[in-house]
Design an enzyme around this catalytic site. Structure first.
Site, PDB file in Angstrom:
ATOM      1  N   ASP A  41       0.816  -1.219   0.000  1.00 52.25           N
ATOM      2  CA  ASP A  41       0.000   0.000   0.000  1.00 52.25           C
ATOM      3  C   ASP A  41       0.842   1.257   0.000  1.00 52.25           C
ATOM      4  O   ASP A  41       0.513   2.234  -0.660  1.00 52.25           O
ATOM      5  CB  ASP A  41      -0.873   0.043   1.278  1.00 52.25           C
ATOM      6  CG  ASP A  41      -2.215  -0.622   1.079  1.00 52.25           C
ATOM      7  OD1 ASP A  41      -2.439  -1.169  -0.015  1.00 52.25           O
ATOM      8  OD2 ASP A  41      -3.026  -0.600   2.027  1.00 52.25           O
ATOM      9  N   HIS A  64      -5.156   8.487   6.993  1.00 50.02           N
ATOM     10  CA  HIS A  64      -4.774   7.228   7.644  1.00 50.02           C
ATOM     11  C   HIS A  64      -3.396   7.276   8.321  1.00 50.02           C
ATOM     12  O   HIS A  64      -2.989   6.297   8.922  1.00 50.02           O
ATOM     13  CB  HIS A  64      -4.769   6.066   6.646  1.00 50.02           C
ATOM     14  CG  HIS A  64      -6.104   5.799   6.022  1.00 50.02           C
ATOM     15  ND1 HIS A  64      -7.231   5.544   6.766  1.00 50.02           N
ATOM     16  CD2 HIS A  64      -6.496   5.756   4.712  1.00 50.02           C
ATOM     17  CE1 HIS A  64      -8.260   5.345   5.937  1.00 50.02           C
ATOM     18  NE2 HIS A  64      -7.846   5.466   4.691  1.00 50.02           N
ATOM     19  N   GLY A 102      -2.298   2.855   4.624  1.00 46.04           N
ATOM     20  CA  GLY A 102      -3.278   3.171   3.579  1.00 46.04           C
ATOM     21  C   GLY A 102      -2.908   4.350   2.687  1.00 46.04           C
ATOM     22  O   GLY A 102      -3.712   5.277   2.547  1.00 46.04           O
ATOM     23  N   ASP A 143     -14.772  10.850   3.287  1.00 48.84           N
ATOM     24  CA  ASP A 143     -14.116   9.803   2.496  1.00 48.84           C
ATOM     25  C   ASP A 143     -14.850   8.470   2.727  1.00 48.84           C
ATOM     26  O   ASP A 143     -15.430   8.257   3.791  1.00 48.84           O
ATOM     27  CB  ASP A 143     -12.668   9.685   3.002  1.00 48.84           C
ATOM     28  CG  ASP A 143     -11.760   8.889   2.094  1.00 48.84           C
ATOM     29  OD1 ASP A 143     -10.939   9.500   1.384  1.00 48.84           O
ATOM     30  OD2 ASP A 143     -11.838   7.635   2.108  1.00 48.84           O
ATOM     31  N   HIS A 192     -13.575   5.719   3.301  1.00 49.41           N
ATOM     32  CA  HIS A 192     -12.869   4.984   4.362  1.00 49.41           C
ATOM     33  C   HIS A 192     -12.918   5.774   5.677  1.00 49.41           C
ATOM     34  O   HIS A 192     -12.918   7.002   5.659  1.00 49.41           O
ATOM     35  CB  HIS A 192     -11.401   4.766   3.975  1.00 49.41           C
ATOM     36  CG  HIS A 192     -11.220   3.993   2.699  1.00 49.41           C
ATOM     37  ND1 HIS A 192     -11.123   4.614   1.486  1.00 49.41           N
ATOM     38  CD2 HIS A 192     -11.137   2.669   2.461  1.00 49.41           C
ATOM     39  CE1 HIS A 192     -10.969   3.685   0.533  1.00 49.41           C
ATOM     40  NE2 HIS A 192     -10.986   2.491   1.102  1.00 49.41           N
ATOM     41  N   ASP A 240     -14.209   8.893  -2.947  1.00 46.76           N
ATOM     42  CA  ASP A 240     -14.203   7.464  -3.287  1.00 46.76           C
ATOM     43  C   ASP A 240     -15.475   6.728  -2.867  1.00 46.76           C
ATOM     44  O   ASP A 240     -15.483   5.504  -2.776  1.00 46.76           O
ATOM     45  CB  ASP A 240     -12.949   6.776  -2.711  1.00 46.76           C
ATOM     46  CG  ASP A 240     -12.681   7.122  -1.253  1.00 46.76           C
ATOM     47  OD1 ASP A 240     -13.512   7.802  -0.629  1.00 46.76           O
ATOM     48  OD2 ASP A 240     -11.634   6.700  -0.734  1.00 46.76           O
ATOM     49  N   TYR A 295     -10.262   7.218  -6.481  1.00 46.52           N
ATOM     50  CA  TYR A 295      -9.431   6.350  -7.312  1.00 46.52           C
ATOM     51  C   TYR A 295      -9.963   6.183  -8.723  1.00 46.52           C
ATOM     52  O   TYR A 295      -9.338   5.518  -9.535  1.00 46.52           O
ATOM     53  CB  TYR A 295      -9.214   5.019  -6.574  1.00 46.52           C
ATOM     54  CG  TYR A 295      -8.676   5.317  -5.189  1.00 46.52           C
ATOM     55  CD1 TYR A 295      -7.350   5.748  -5.034  1.00 46.52           C
ATOM     56  CD2 TYR A 295      -9.497   5.321  -4.072  1.00 46.52           C
ATOM     57  CE1 TYR A 295      -6.873   6.125  -3.802  1.00 46.52           C
ATOM     58  CE2 TYR A 295      -9.020   5.707  -2.821  1.00 46.52           C
ATOM     59  CZ  TYR A 295      -7.709   6.106  -2.696  1.00 46.52           C
ATOM     60  OH  TYR A 295      -7.238   6.503  -1.476  1.00 46.52           O
TER      61      TYR A 295
HETATM   62 ZN   LIG Z   1     -10.756   6.576   1.025  1.00 47.79          ZN
END
Ligand SMILES: [Zn+2]
Ligand SMILES: [Zn+2]
Length: 394
Positions: free
Chosen positions: A94, A136, A144, A172, A174, A261, A305
């Protein structure tokens, strides 16, 4: 003395040097595509822009361990062994090592600090640094795709330099784990993250019961949404909960992380949102900034992404909202499409909004909506209880 500006766009092409490898999903080329789109609709001028600076070691160490910063510096020069890197989360699949990674990462932190200074020194109401949003990054570990955590450093900086109470808002897909854990026991920072549930998605945290620790208990909010959540349910959850959180915390400044994302097209996540959420996310942030923070709003980028079809439109909306230029709708500029379509590996969208049929109907829709409502109720339960107990009884 120069007049206070509505909004400043913090960027220089040096931000593109944060690059792991040719095929890595984290690709800052999306910044170039976004800026070009904004320029082609005449919504961004060179005079709107300010260059980022580099964060000093002292600034990085507001949040990060000095041993970690030293390790990143070594990796930056190709001097860190894979074994030594492992303990710091660098050199992984990653987050691989790359030449100049310390400088590139410190520069992204500096961009968010630049945005913070512009807003706190009354040079602008709002400042946008799309190179930031690396939520992250941990105190002593990369994770990440994130090396240094620009938002965590900026929040600590805002506290120390300006004595500000910060509301951090992370949209986000995540969980904004790095920022949450940085301030988990601090009642002067409120973190709010709305994301796809961690059941099947990195980093696995962001449960509704993560509410803070010690004195910071009650100042961390998480809205984990079910996979395949669509626009309506996403927006209902966000608009209900964020307003209540802002009203409870009454921040001096709002810092929003605008990862792009959650879109159906995003290859790394499983939500089913469209452009509609990206139009409305910054609208509420903007409203909160003026209602509670005398306009003070710092915004950063984050994940995203599908760099061709999603990010340029989504991030343009943040700037268009900041500059109250939100009448863009319908066809994307032909000049942008004509220039980029031949270079794109995929068919580009031709309009700002998405067509209704970009994905097939989601069979579990009512179930997902109901589940998300329950999640919001759980997340806000303590706030609502508090409010009730303060209301005079009849
Ligand atoms: Zn994300
Ligand atoms: Zn404004």
């Amino acid at each position: 003395m120069t007049a206070k500006r509505d909004a400043v766009f913090v960027h220089s092409d040096q931000s593109l040097s944060y690059k792991f490898s040719e095929n890595h999903p984290f690709n800052q080329f999306r910044l170039t595509l976004t800026i070009d789109l904004l320029k082609k609709i005449d919504a961004l001028k060179d005079s709107d822009m300010a260059p980022p600076r580099m964060a000093s070691d002292e600034e990085l160490e507001l949040v990060h361990d000095s041993a970690y910063v030293e390790a990143v510096k070594k990796a930056s020069k190709g001097l860190l062994t894979p074994d030594a890197g492992e303990g710091y989360g660098i050199g992984t699949e990653d987050t691989p090592m790359f030449d100049g990674m310390h400088e590139a990462s410190a520069f992204l932190v500096g961009g968010t600090l630049t945005a913070a200074d512009l807003v706190m020194q009354d040079k602008a109401n709002h400042a946008l640094h799309l190179g930031g949003g690396l939520h992250h990054g941990f105190r002593g570990k990369a994770s990440g795709f994130c090396i240094y955590n620009d938002s965590s450093v900026a929040i600590k900086y805002l506290q120390e330099k300006y004595k500000a109470r910060v509301l951090y808002v992370d949209t986000d897909a995540h969980h904004g784990d790095g920022v949450q854990w940085s301030f988990y026991d601090d009642p002067d920072v409120c973190t709010y993250s709305i994301h796809e549930t961690g059941r099947y998605l990195f980093p696995g945290t962001g449960n509704v019961n993560e509410r803070g620790h010690g004195k910071g208990y009650g100042y961390s909010f998480n809205i984990p949404l079910d996979a395949f959540t669509e626009d309506e349910s996403w927006l209902e959850a966000y608009e209900t909960s964020l307003w209540e959180v802002a009203d409870f915390f009454k921040p001096d400044v709002i810092l929003t992380q605008n990862g792009a994302d959650s879109h159906y097209f995003d290859p790394l996540t499983h939500l089913s949102a469209t452009m509609e959420i990206y139009k409305r996310i910054p609208k509420l942030a903007h409203k909160i900034a003026h209602e509670y923070c005398d306009g003070r709003w710092i915004a950063v980028g984050g994940g995203g992404y599908d760099i061709w079809r999603v990010v340029p439109r989504a991030w343009s909306y943040v700037w268009l909202e900041m500059t109250e230029n939100s009448h863009f709708s319908g066809a994307l500029p032909e000049s942008w499409l004509n220039y980029w379509q031949p270079k794109a590996p995929i068919q580009l969208p031709t309009t700002w909004e998405d067509a209704k049929d970009i994905y097939p109907p989601i069979p579990r829709k009512p179930e997902i909506e109901e589940k998300n409502r329950i999640t919001v109720d759980k997340a806000l339960y303590p706030l609502r209880q508090n409010k009730k107990s303060r209301e005079p009884s009849a």
